[in-house]
Design a protein around this motif. Structure first.
Motif, PDB file in Angstrom:
ATOM      1  N   TRP A  24     -16.842   6.124  -8.122  1.00 14.41           N
ATOM      2  CA  TRP A  24     -15.624   6.180  -7.312  1.00 14.41           C
ATOM      3  C   TRP A  24     -14.516   6.799  -8.155  1.00 14.41           C
ATOM      4  O   TRP A  24     -14.545   6.706  -9.383  1.00 14.41           O
ATOM      5  CB  TRP A  24     -15.232   4.758  -6.883  1.00 14.41           C
TER       6      TRP A  24
ATOM      7  N   TYR B 202       0.824  -1.221   0.000  1.00 18.12           N
ATOM      8  CA  TYR B 202       0.000   0.000   0.000  1.00 18.12           C
ATOM      9  C   TYR B 202       0.853   1.264   0.000  1.00 18.12           C
ATOM     10  O   TYR B 202       0.592   2.212  -0.736  1.00 18.12           O
ATOM     11  CB  TYR B 202      -0.932  -0.019   1.223  1.00 18.12           C
TER      12      TYR B 202
ATOM     13  N   GLU C 261      -4.140   6.805   6.941  1.00 13.32           N
ATOM     14  CA  GLU C 261      -5.243   7.231   6.065  1.00 13.32           C
ATOM     15  C   GLU C 261      -6.573   7.155   6.810  1.00 13.32           C
ATOM     16  O   GLU C 261      -7.430   8.036   6.669  1.00 13.32           O
ATOM     17  CB  GLU C 261      -5.290   6.377   4.797  1.00 13.32           C
ATOM     18  N   LEU C 262      -6.728   6.114   7.615  1.00  9.64           N
ATOM     19  CA  LEU C 262      -7.963   6.051   8.424  1.00  9.64           C
ATOM     20  C   LEU C 262      -8.013   7.240   9.390  1.00  9.64           C
ATOM     21  O   LEU C 262      -9.085   7.765   9.688  1.00  9.64           O
ATOM     22  CB  LEU C 262      -8.037   4.728   9.196  1.00  9.64           C
TER      23      LEU C 262
ATOM     24  N   PHE D  29     -19.264  15.876  -6.724  1.00 10.88           N
ATOM     25  CA  PHE D  29     -18.722  14.646  -6.115  1.00 10.88           C
ATOM     26  C   PHE D  29     -19.774  13.978  -5.222  1.00 10.88           C
ATOM     27  O   PHE D  29     -19.950  12.764  -5.258  1.00 10.88           O
ATOM     28  CB  PHE D  29     -17.487  14.982  -5.269  1.00 10.88           C
TER      29      PHE D  29
ATOM     30  N   GLY E  96     -11.638  17.331   1.901  1.00  5.78           N
ATOM     31  CA  GLY E  96     -10.714  16.953   0.822  1.00  5.78           C
ATOM     32  C   GLY E  96     -10.674  18.074  -0.223  1.00  5.78           C
ATOM     33  O   GLY E  96      -9.616  18.457  -0.717  1.00  5.78           O
ATOM     34  N   TRP E  97     -11.826  18.628  -0.521  1.00  9.43           N
ATOM     35  CA  TRP E  97     -11.892  19.749  -1.466  1.00  9.43           C
ATOM     36  C   TRP E  97     -11.204  20.987  -0.903  1.00  9.43           C
ATOM     37  O   TRP E  97     -10.421  21.635  -1.591  1.00  9.43           O
ATOM     38  CB  TRP E  97     -13.354  20.077  -1.818  1.00  9.43           C
TER      39      TRP E  97
ATOM     40  N   TYR F 243      -1.657   2.801   6.018  1.00  5.49           N
ATOM     41  CA  TYR F 243      -3.114   2.606   5.970  1.00  5.49           C
ATOM     42  C   TYR F 243      -3.766   3.189   7.232  1.00  5.49           C
ATOM     43  O   TYR F 243      -4.806   3.854   7.169  1.00  5.49           O
ATOM     44  CB  TYR F 243      -3.457   1.120   5.815  1.00  5.49           C
TER      45      TYR F 243
ATOM     46  N   ASN G  29      -7.852   8.438  -5.208  1.00  8.19           N
ATOM     47  CA  ASN G  29      -7.550   9.618  -4.400  1.00  8.19           C
ATOM     48  C   ASN G  29      -6.622  10.603  -5.096  1.00  8.19           C
ATOM     49  O   ASN G  29      -6.856  11.818  -5.075  1.00  8.19           O
ATOM     50  CB  ASN G  29      -6.933   9.185  -3.066  1.00  8.19           C
TER      51      ASN G  29
ATOM     52  N   THR H 108      -5.565   0.429  -4.301  1.00 12.73           N
ATOM     53  CA  THR H 108      -6.042   0.897  -2.991  1.00 12.73           C
ATOM     54  C   THR H 108      -7.203  -0.018  -2.578  1.00 12.73           C
ATOM     55  O   THR H 108      -7.671  -0.845  -3.362  1.00 12.73           O
ATOM     56  CB  THR H 108      -6.477   2.373  -3.021  1.00 12.73           C
TER      57      THR H 108
ATOM     58  N   MET I 179      -7.535  14.605  -6.209  1.00 14.96           N
ATOM     59  CA  MET I 179      -6.777  15.836  -5.939  1.00 14.96           C
ATOM     60  C   MET I 179      -6.489  16.587  -7.234  1.00 14.96           C
ATOM     61  O   MET I 179      -6.594  17.810  -7.293  1.00 14.96           O
ATOM     62  CB  MET I 179      -5.465  15.501  -5.230  1.00 14.96           C
TER      63      MET I 179
ATOM     64  N   TRP J 176      -6.973  10.216   8.714  1.00 15.68           N
ATOM     65  CA  TRP J 176      -7.482  11.392   7.980  1.00 15.68           C
ATOM     66  C   TRP J 176      -9.004  11.417   8.030  1.00 15.68           C
ATOM     67  O   TRP J 176      -9.620  12.463   8.187  1.00 15.68           O
ATOM     68  CB  TRP J 176      -7.039  11.344   6.508  1.00 15.68           C
ATOM     69  N   ARG J 177      -9.600  10.259   7.861  1.00 13.51           N
ATOM     70  CA  ARG J 177     -11.073  10.183   7.896  1.00 13.51           C
ATOM     71  C   ARG J 177     -11.580  10.668   9.256  1.00 13.51           C
ATOM     72  O   ARG J 177     -12.554  11.419   9.351  1.00 13.51           O
ATOM     73  CB  ARG J 177     -11.492   8.738   7.611  1.00 13.51           C
TER      74      ARG J 177
HETATM   75  P1  FAD Z   1      -7.499   3.805   0.472  1.00 10.89           P
HETATM   76  O1  FAD Z   1      -6.304   4.479  -0.112  1.00 10.89           O
HETATM   77  O2  FAD Z   1      -7.521   2.337   0.452  1.00 10.89           O
HETATM   78  O3  FAD Z   1      -7.618   4.373   1.951  1.00 10.89           O
HETATM   79  C1  FAD Z   1      -8.152   3.637   3.042  1.00 10.89           C
HETATM   80  C2  FAD Z   1      -9.221   4.440   3.728  1.00 10.89           C
HETATM   81  O4  FAD Z   1      -8.635   5.576   4.379  1.00 10.89           O
HETATM   82  C3  FAD Z   1     -10.265   5.001   2.804  1.00 10.89           C
HETATM   83  O5  FAD Z   1     -11.256   4.066   2.518  1.00 10.89           O
HETATM   84  C4  FAD Z   1     -10.776   6.202   3.589  1.00 10.89           C
HETATM   85  O6  FAD Z   1     -11.716   5.804   4.559  1.00 10.89           O
HETATM   86  C5  FAD Z   1      -9.524   6.679   4.299  1.00 10.89           C
HETATM   87  N1  FAD Z   1      -8.893   7.758   3.534  1.00 10.89           N
HETATM   88  C6  FAD Z   1      -7.903   7.642   2.641  1.00 10.89           C
HETATM   89  N2  FAD Z   1      -7.522   8.857   2.183  1.00 10.89           N
HETATM   90  C7  FAD Z   1      -8.308   9.748   2.799  1.00 10.89           C
HETATM   91  C8  FAD Z   1      -8.413  11.162   2.765  1.00 10.89           C
HETATM   92  N3  FAD Z   1      -7.609  11.922   1.990  1.00 10.89           N
HETATM   93  N4  FAD Z   1      -9.345  11.760   3.529  1.00 10.89           N
HETATM   94  C9  FAD Z   1     -10.169  11.039   4.320  1.00 10.89           C
HETATM   95  N5  FAD Z   1     -10.114   9.683   4.408  1.00 10.89           N
HETATM   96  C10 FAD Z   1      -9.187   9.058   3.660  1.00 10.89           C
HETATM   97  N6  FAD Z   1     -13.234   9.966   0.930  1.00 10.89           N
HETATM   98  C11 FAD Z   1     -14.461   9.500   1.243  1.00 10.89           C
HETATM   99  O7  FAD Z   1     -14.559   8.480   1.929  1.00 10.89           O
HETATM  100  N7  FAD Z   1     -15.593  10.141   0.841  1.00 10.89           N
HETATM  101  C12 FAD Z   1     -15.537  11.273   0.074  1.00 10.89           C
HETATM  102  O8  FAD Z   1     -16.575  11.828  -0.268  1.00 10.89           O
HETATM  103  C13 FAD Z   1     -14.259  11.766  -0.303  1.00 10.89           C
HETATM  104  N8  FAD Z   1     -14.144  12.871  -1.102  1.00 10.89           N
HETATM  105  C14 FAD Z   1     -12.895  13.330  -1.424  1.00 10.89           C
HETATM  106  C15 FAD Z   1     -12.783  14.508  -2.219  1.00 10.89           C
HETATM  107  C16 FAD Z   1     -11.532  15.000  -2.556  1.00 10.89           C
HETATM  108  C17 FAD Z   1     -11.427  16.263  -3.401  1.00 10.89           C
HETATM  109  C18 FAD Z   1     -10.363  14.342  -2.121  1.00 10.89           C
HETATM  110  C19 FAD Z   1      -9.008  14.865  -2.486  1.00 10.89           C
HETATM  111  C20 FAD Z   1     -10.466  13.209  -1.331  1.00 10.89           C
HETATM  112  C21 FAD Z   1     -11.708  12.688  -0.980  1.00 10.89           C
HETATM  113  N9  FAD Z   1     -11.853  11.513  -0.180  1.00 10.89           N
HETATM  114  C22 FAD Z   1     -13.096  11.077   0.157  1.00 10.89           C
HETATM  115  C23 FAD Z   1     -10.668  10.843   0.358  1.00 10.89           C
HETATM  116  C24 FAD Z   1     -10.092   9.709  -0.518  1.00 10.89           C
HETATM  117  O9  FAD Z   1      -9.971  10.127  -1.833  1.00 10.89           O
HETATM  118  C25 FAD Z   1     -10.952   8.449  -0.477  1.00 10.89           C
HETATM  119  O10 FAD Z   1     -11.231   8.072   0.863  1.00 10.89           O
HETATM  120  C26 FAD Z   1     -10.236   7.279  -1.154  1.00 10.89           C
HETATM  121  O11 FAD Z   1      -9.921   7.585  -2.478  1.00 10.89           O
HETATM  122  C27 FAD Z   1     -11.122   6.057  -1.099  1.00 10.89           C
HETATM  123  O12 FAD Z   1     -10.571   4.977  -1.795  1.00 10.89           O
HETATM  124  P2  FAD Z   1      -9.977   3.738  -1.011  1.00 10.89           P
HETATM  125  O13 FAD Z   1     -10.948   3.238  -0.023  1.00 10.89           O
HETATM  126  O14 FAD Z   1      -9.478   2.791  -2.045  1.00 10.89           O
HETATM  127  O15 FAD Z   1      -8.765   4.425  -0.256  1.00 10.89           O
END
Ligand code: FAD
Length: 451
Positions: free
Chosen positions: A322, A212, A259-260, A350, A365-366, A256, A325, A224, A329, A262-263
């Motif tokens: 979907w 990852y 990243e959680l 979005f 994120g925005w 990982y 990430n 991801t 950006m 950040w949420r």
């Molecule tokens: P992985 O890379 O596998 O990450 C694991 C988990 O970590 C994700 O499922 C998510 O829960 C969390 N995570 C990872 N990156 C971020 C991040 N930057 N911010 C918050 N949590 C994160 N995420 C959403 O869940 N819902 C949204 O509506 C959303 N909108 C976004 C809008 C923008 C402009 C940006 C830049 C980011 C946004 N994200 C959002 C964060 C991130 O893009 C997604 O969580 C991620 O792409 C989900 O794919 P994944 O589960 O494969 O991520």
């Protein structure tokens, strides 16, 4: 022990590791209830509605294996939750606490309406490992910046996962049909529900987690976890995932976990500053000059900007609900800094299309990308869509997958087809702006609010 209760499901559509459900099941009987609230259902885009419908069917199927079913009501929860609770003679309604602006207000209204009938609303747990508002700095204040938050969050820690309640007596009331909402034509949604979430997570841990850290920025590799949609609907709780990460010392697991965090951070920020669902976290940015949304916003939405990685991302969003990430950006930066459109327009698009659309992660994120949010990526860091494309999609496989007009463009030109000796292929637009010019324009506008 004679008391019955209601388990009011909202964004916690699972039986396992659900503390509110365990609480609800401790009495003489529990009614599993979902209220389809038009205030949330109507503005949701078709992919979100289709995913939620599939997830409710999956929850109902889990309950049927326990010889009961999900009772569904349509309408304002203030009326519907009270009505259902009274029908089963409940003394308590159990929920996982909601920290979003709408959810908090709705719950306060439901709580007041229940109280008139002597019924208590009981909040147990939340969609987060650590509930918003719990992680505080040395002066008892919430954190405004991610890194110290994430350290304090990890130190705070969380409880281990718990099993689904065993046994218990389930109740039912007259129920509306479960919603049946097909995904829009051409949109392929992931499997929904608790079983699908666990299966995906376990497969991810076994097959990709170790890589990852190195691969997460590569949309072409698509490695991801795609757990965001399951987390959004609470088909799995983050602490179930954190428990699987505990004890692993590899970089994949460590990244990982961050990243959680950040949420959790964004949920905490939105809970502190609910107005930032719409307004600038850094209010000085409201004074910046922006362009009115017009045909360029439409081109962005439809993936017709002439910038391949931007168009690939916007088309992936429409086709799957979907987007990767890194590409989120890039497209967000493009809308705000190349097209000079306010972030709220992009965030709304979005939220309409993302099946993982989550107010806290999305709006922040925005705002982060637009430079006006937490830890703000400095405004002057303007993503160049061509160099970003070349760096993170080096062979162009991601672009070719989502922009078929570019399928035949030779390797190095796929991110800038206008440089190809054969020119831009028929059917694909020329770039709608000159990136270097718009970058300068964005910086000039920024200078005017900072000087
Ligand atoms: P992985 O890379 O596998 O990450 C694991 C988990 O970590 C994700 O499922 C998510 O829960 C969390 N995570 C990872 N990156 C971020 C991040 N930057 N911010 C918050 N949590 C994160 N995420 C959403 O869940 N819902 C949204 O509506 C959303 N909108 C976004 C809008 C923008 C402009 C940006 C830049 C980011 C946004 N994200 C959002 C964060 C991130 O893009 C997604 O969580 C991620 O792409 C989900 O794919 P994944 O589960 O494969 O991520």
């Amino acid at each position: 022990m004679d008391a019955t209760s209601v388990m009011w499901f909202r964004r916690d559509l699972r039986l396992a590791d659900n503390p509110a459900l365990v609480e609800a099941s401790a009495g003489a009987g529990v009614l599993p209830l979902f209220v389809l609230d038009p205030a949330l259902w109507d503005p949701a885009g078709a992919p979100r509605r289709a995913y939620l419908a599939a997830s409710l069917h999956a929850l109902d199927a889990s309950l049927r294996r326990r010889h009961t079913r999900l009772s569904v009501r349509h309408g304002d929860p203030v009326e519907e939750v009270v009505r259902a609770a009274r029908e089963v003679g409940a003394t308590t309604v159990h929920v996982a606490a909601d920290f979003g602006p709408y959810g908090r207000d709705r719950d306060a209204r439901v709580e007041a309406a229940l109280a008139e009938h002597g019924i208590a609303l009981v909040r147990t747990g939340s969609p987060y490992a650590v509930a918003p508002g719990r992680v505080l700095n040395g002066s008892g204040q919430p954190y405004k910046v991610y890194t110290p938050f994430s350290k304090a969050w990890a130190e705070h820690g969380w409880r281990g996962p718990i099993d689904a309640p065993h046994g218990g007596h389930w109740l039912e009331v007259d129920s509306a049909e479960l919603p049946d909402e097909a995904a829009p034509d051409g949109v392929e949604l992931p499997d929904a529900g608790e079983d699908a979430a666990r299966k995906r997570w376990q497969a991810y841990v076994a097959e990709h987690l170790a890589d990852y850290d190195g691969d997460r920025d590569r949309p072409d590799l698509d490695t991801t976890s795609r757990m965001s949609v399951h987390l959004k609907w609470g088909e799995i709780h983050p602490r179930t995932m954190l428990a699987d990460l505990a004890g692993r010392t590899d970089a994949g697991a460590a990244t990982y976990r961050k990243e959680l965090a950040w949420r959790e951070f964004y949920a905490d920020v939105l809970a502190q500053r609910p107005e930032t669902a719409r307004d600038y976290l850094r209010p000085e940015f409201a004074a910046m000059e922006y362009d009115d949304p017009g045909p360029r916003l439409d081109a962005w939405r439809e993936g017709r900007t002439g910038f391949p990685v931007v168009d690939a991302g916007m088309r992936q969003l429409r086709a799957t609900g979907w987007m990767h990430n890194r590409v989120r950006m890039i497209v967000a930066s493009f809308l705000v800094k190349d097209l000079h459109v306010e972030w709220q327009h992009g965030a709304r698009h979005f939220m309409r299309w993302l099946v993982d659309g989550d107010l806290a992660s999305n709006q922040h994120g925005w705002q982060w990308t637009a430079g006006c949010g937490t830890d703000a990526a400095p405004y002057f860091r303007v993503f160049n869509p061509v160099t970003q494309g070349k760096k993170f999609d080096p062979d162009g496989a991601y672009v070719r997958r989502w922009v078929p007009e570019l399928a035949e463009v030779a390797g190095r030109y796929v991110h800038e087809p206008w440089q190809s000796p054969d020119g831009v292929p028929a059917g694909y637009p020329d770039p709608i702006v000159d990136h270097q010019e718009e970058r300068r324009e964005a910086l000039d506008r920024y200078a005017r609010i900072t000087s």
